[in-house]
Write an enzyme that holds these catalytic residues in place. Structure first.
Site, PDB file in Angstrom:
ATOM      1  CG  ASP A 196       0.161  -2.129   6.090  1.00  0.00           C
ATOM      2  OD1 ASP A 196      -0.801  -2.033   6.790  1.00  0.00           O
ATOM      3  OD2 ASP A 196       0.044  -1.743   4.796  1.00  0.00           O
ATOM      4  CG  HIS A 217      -2.013   1.031   1.381  1.00  0.00           C
ATOM      5  ND1 HIS A 217      -1.849   2.429   1.701  1.00  0.00           N
ATOM      6  CD2 HIS A 217      -3.198   0.815   0.970  1.00  0.00           C
ATOM      7  CE1 HIS A 217      -2.938   2.916   1.385  1.00  0.00           C
ATOM      8  NE2 HIS A 217      -3.768   2.157   1.083  1.00  0.00           N
ATOM      9  CD  GLN A 239      -6.996  -4.207   3.240  1.00  0.00           C
ATOM     10  OE1 GLN A 239      -8.268  -5.006   3.793  1.00  0.00           O
ATOM     11  NE2 GLN A 239      -7.194  -3.102   2.987  1.00  0.00           N
ATOM     12  CB  CYS A 290      -3.909   2.555  -2.180  1.00  0.00           C
ATOM     13  SG  CYS A 290      -5.428   3.672  -2.104  1.00  0.00           S
ATOM     14  CE  LYS A 344      -7.817  -0.194   5.815  1.00  0.00           C
ATOM     15  NZ  LYS A 344      -8.168   0.287   4.243  1.00  0.00           N
TER      16      LYS A 344
HETATM   17  C1  LIG Z   1      -2.710  -2.663   3.496  1.00  0.00           C
HETATM   18  C2  LIG Z   1      -2.826  -1.496   3.761  1.00  0.00           C
HETATM   19  N1  LIG Z   1      -1.970  -0.488   4.230  1.00  0.00           N
HETATM   20  C3  LIG Z   1      -2.321   0.779   4.835  1.00  0.00           C
HETATM   21  C4  LIG Z   1      -3.565   1.112   4.821  1.00  0.00           C
HETATM   22  C5  LIG Z   1      -3.760   2.592   5.171  1.00  0.00           C
HETATM   23  O1  LIG Z   1      -4.812   2.699   6.115  1.00  0.00           O
HETATM   24  P1  LIG Z   1      -5.700   3.967   6.560  1.00  0.00           P
HETATM   25  O2  LIG Z   1      -5.975   4.745   5.340  1.00  0.00           O
HETATM   26  O3  LIG Z   1      -6.827   3.909   7.468  1.00  0.00           O
HETATM   27  O4  LIG Z   1      -4.697   4.699   7.233  1.00  0.00           O
HETATM   28  C6  LIG Z   1      -4.692   0.410   4.056  1.00  0.00           C
HETATM   29  C7  LIG Z   1      -6.030   1.213   3.769  1.00  0.00           C
HETATM   30  O5  LIG Z   1      -6.630   0.801   2.753  1.00  0.00           O
HETATM   31  C8  LIG Z   1      -4.186  -0.830   3.425  1.00  0.00           C
HETATM   32  O6  LIG Z   1      -5.121  -1.758   2.834  1.00  0.00           O
END
Ligand SMILES: Cc1ncc(COP(=O)(O)O)c(C=O)c1O
Lengths: 398, 139
Positions: free
Chosen positions: A189, A112, A192, A353, A215
């Site tokens: 991270d 991401h 998910q 993303c 999430k």
């Molecule tokens: C794998 C992953 N990392 C990081 C994020 C970032 O999360 P947030 O937008 O809640 O900060 C997301 C959100 O879509 C994600 O799917």
């Protein structure tokens, strides 16, 4: 499962965009209202009952998170506003001071933006080297590919526990064990993964973990990062202000509070932290194993049903988990999403993303369906029915 | 223009767009155009000589609305003087934003007359205009 607990479902929408954010159960909403209505006060400050109660709930939430991810100490849990802030704090507050020119950070192109971009900035700033582990044909990360990518210079492995694009569950335990044996930092991270599978930072030898409340049935505006105590002691705060300092003078003598307070400058999202606590308790009551297998069953069911629709190309059929990415043949993914919206079906179109992944996927943009505990086979049926009529797509959307 | 004709024009131009395939050789100016809020992403190239648009091409990935609007707009631009092109763009943008416009000038672009009914799609229809402006104004 438990659909009656989720007020949003009363709108009739078929919500299949759980990778973006999840719905919130009544228990979470009520716990936040309770805070605002019954003990609305700042934490760690007032000498009165409401403030004690708020502080107490806030610190209890820390313990709930600690137990949920298997951390050894509650001081290792820091509240932030989301996974993105958590990752930035970890990368700029720790790795910026612990890496040097030429050090290698292993990650993948499916990561991401919130993980990849801070590291890309650090690459420019201090000359570390980002090394992308090649993905399998199905765009998953295998243990073998990981091991082959490790070199003498590898200092950090930074990957998602579950990819937000392909949805594969990464072999965290094996990678973590390897990292521990080779003195490599392991940053996960968990945006998910924490919501969908059991997390155990000790068993999987995770040094740093980041995730978001929204999430995992919690509210927006709250996230967490976990760091091993000894690393947190060496980490620099990126924000300075109230509640994180012990004392300071105009001469510039500053002493900071101990962890975790040092990393929680200013008034935190109190209601949201309480909401997150209730979200985790809700998930625990159902059981992460039950949730995981429910999602996998829905994916298998979708794959079975979609076989009868030759115009649908699925790109991650053999990948476990509750995410499906596909396209309707010759239809731009966003047009497909707009079409499904006309049936009340919420899906995500795009590159999710993970913009670097377009260098690896055969198509740049896809439709993503991501299941969660409240989704049902009946909803999958409705999705399949809408897809089966996709020859009328342009009549519907134009 | 009736609904069916609008739909046909959009589909026809989406599935068989005009001058898809980006030319970048000498004399062409290329600009990228994308929507911050979605995933449309196109490159447009124009060849302008002696104040006249001699050729126009594009490529990229975008939705039916963006792609077809680009196709129709570029086809109309070829052969126009820069001032005429600017005037066309002005009228088109005004139409998308529910302002006054000259129907006779816009012709097929009238296919996007009702796009204001779906406000989140206005940016799709306007996607090519942004890049064309930038090229014509030498930005
Ligand atoms: C794998 C992953 N990392 C990081 C994020 C970032 O999360 P947030 O937008 O809640 O900060 C997301 C959100 O879509 C994600 O799917």
């Amino acid at each position: 499962m438990h659909r009656e607990d989720f007020p949003f479902l009363k709108t009739g929408a078929i919500y299949l965009d759980n990778g973006a954010t999840s719905l919130k159960p009544n228990a979470v909403l009520k716990s936040m209202m309770d805070y605002y209505e019954k003990y609305c006060a700042n934490i760690h400050r007032g000498d009165y009952q409401a403030s004690y109660q708020a502080s107490d709930m806030y610190e209890k939430a820390r313990e709930v998170v600690q137990n949920f991810i298997g951390a050894e100490k509650k001081e290792e849990i820091i509240f932030t506003k989301g996974a993105t802030q958590s990752l930035n704090q970890i990368i700029f507050g720790f790795f910026k001071n612990h890496l040097q020119e030429g050090d290698e950070v292993l990650l993948t192109k499916a990561e991401h933006a919130s993980l990849l971009l801070p590291f890309l900035m650090l690459e420019k700033e201090i000359g570390i080297h980002l090394v992308y582990i090649p993905l399998s044909k199905e765009h998953t990360l295998t243990l073998e590919a990981f091991q082959n990518a490790v070199t003498e210079k590898t200092k950090v492995v930074a990957i998602a526990g579950v990819s937000n694009v392909v949805g594969d569950h990464r072999p965290l335990h094996e990678i973590g064990t390897f990292c521990k044996e080779h003195n490599i930092f392991f940053l996960v991270d968990g945006a998910q993964s924490v919501a969908h599978v059991t997390t155990d930072v000790v068993k999987d030898s995770i040094d740093f973990l980041a995730f978001s409340g929204h999430k995992m049935l919690g509210p927006t505006g709250v996230g967490v990062f976990y760091g091993k105590e000894k690393w947190l002691e060496e980490m620099e705060p990126l924000e300075y202000g109230g509640d994180m300092n012990q004392s300071f003078s105009s001469l510039g003598e500053v002493s900071l509070k101990s962890i975790p307070a040092r990393f929680e400058a200013g008034t935190p999202p109190i209601a949201e932290v309480i909401g997150l606590k209730n979200a985790i308790e809700y998930l625990e009551k159902i059981g992460m194993d039950v949730i995981q297998s429910h999602e996998e069953n829905l994916k298998q069911y979708f794959l079975e049903q979609v076989k009868s629709l030759p115009q649908i190309e699925v790109y991650n059929a053999s990948v476990s988990g509750g995410t499906v990415i596909f396209n309707i043949k010759d239809v731009f993914s966003q047009d497909a999403a707009i079409y499904l919206d006309r049936f009340g079906i919420c899906v995500r179109a795009g590159n999710h993303c993970a913009k670097a992944l377009k260098e690896e996927l055969p198509v740049q943009n896809t439709v993503r369906v991501s299941f969660y505990l409240y989704n049902t086979k009946e909803e999958v049926d409705k999705l399949i029915e809408a897809l089966s009529k996709s020859d009328t797509l342009y009549d519907v959307i134009l | 223009m009736n609904q069916e004709l609008k739909r046909q024009l959009i589909l026809e131009n989406y599935q068989h767009p005009f001058h898809r395939g980006l030319k970048k050789e000498a004399g062409y100016v290329v600009k990228n155009t994308n929507n911050e809020s979605c995933i449309d992403n196109l490159d447009i190239s124009l060849k302008v000589e002696d104040g006249i648009i001699k050729d126009a091409t594009f490529d990229g990935e975008a939705c039916a609305i963006s792609t077809s609007a680009t196709s129709i707009l570029l086809r109309k631009l070829v052969g126009l003087k820069v001032e005429e092109a600017e005037k066309l763009l002005q009228n088109y943008e005004s139409m998308i934003h529910e302002g006054p416009y000259d129907e006779a000038l816009l012709e097929e672009l009238l296919a996007y007359q009702d796009i204001y009914l779906q406000p989140n799609r206005k940016t799709c229809a306007l996607l090519p205009a942004k890049a064309v402006h930038e090229i014509l104004e030498g930005r």
